[in-house]
Design an enzyme around this catalytic site. Sequence first.
Site, PDB file in Angstrom:
ATOM      1  CG  ASP A 171      -1.322   1.831  -5.662  1.00  0.00           C
ATOM      2  OD1 ASP A 171      -0.136   1.471  -5.629  1.00  0.00           O
ATOM      3  OD2 ASP A 171      -2.081   1.776  -4.667  1.00  0.00           O
ATOM      4  CG  ASP A 226       0.283  -3.503  -2.280  1.00  0.00           C
ATOM      5  OD1 ASP A 226      -0.156  -4.438  -2.981  1.00  0.00           O
ATOM      6  OD2 ASP A 226       1.429  -3.487  -1.808  1.00  0.00           O
ATOM      7  CG  ASP A 257      -4.146   3.233  -1.636  1.00  0.00           C
ATOM      8  OD1 ASP A 257      -3.160   3.225  -2.400  1.00  0.00           O
ATOM      9  OD2 ASP A 257      -4.125   2.710  -0.511  1.00  0.00           O
TER      10      ASP A 257
END
Length: 270
Positions: free
Chosen positions: A8, A10, A216
Amino acid sequence: MKKILFTDLDGTLFDLADYSYDAALPALEALKKENIPIIFCTAKTFVENEYYRKKLGIDDPFIVDNGGAIFIPRNYFSFTFECKERSNYCVIELGASYGELRAALKAIREEMGFKITGFGDMTAEEVAKDANLSVEEAERAKNKDYNESFVFDEPEEKEALLFEKIREKGFEITHGGRYYNIHGKDADKGKAVRILTALFEQEYGEGEVKTIGVGDSRNDIPMLKAVEQPALVKNKKGTWLDLSLTNLYKARGEGPEGWVEVVEKFIINK
Ligand SMILES: [Mg+2]
């Protein structure tokens, strides 16, 4: 064993507050030196992905718009497979097109009288202001192919009806933070990871590929479920996403620092 990293962006490879990734640069270089594919698997658009791939010097395939499509550089694999050609890429589309999504939103707005404002209804300046981005960043973020982000300016009790209408039209909806996202039913980070993993297995041999995934937040769950070694980095609150998966590694660091920890533990074995 060929290791493949799905990541991922961001809040994971990039710091969520200022998009910085300096902490990750040495580990990124080490991965490139060892020819480890670094596969972006993100909500970001094609244009945003291209921008960061160029900046970081990464030439591997990538997954855009939260699993809307997989872009594979032409001739990346030694064999051919079914895909749609777009500039230098071979594209496997999972999601619905931007035009279809915009039309569905428009129809719902007319039918229900909902106050729906999509990125497509706003200028780059307006998106920049609303999403706290620079105008340049907003232009890239607006350039969606398989997803539309929108603001739903209605009381919370109308949300269920919005979801119902979108599903009635054959699409899916997710809600993360300020924006809602409408996308095709098959646009899925996990599905995209599985398709790409199968291509890597075709290239390197079945059982010869080991996949590692780092994320996240909630939209990473399908990706984390689709890899052999899932890992989470800490978020801005200093804690991890509430997720239990066998084998899940929780890095001590936040964002890019946690990312480096995962790469060093599972890939470059420093
Ligand atoms: Mg994230």
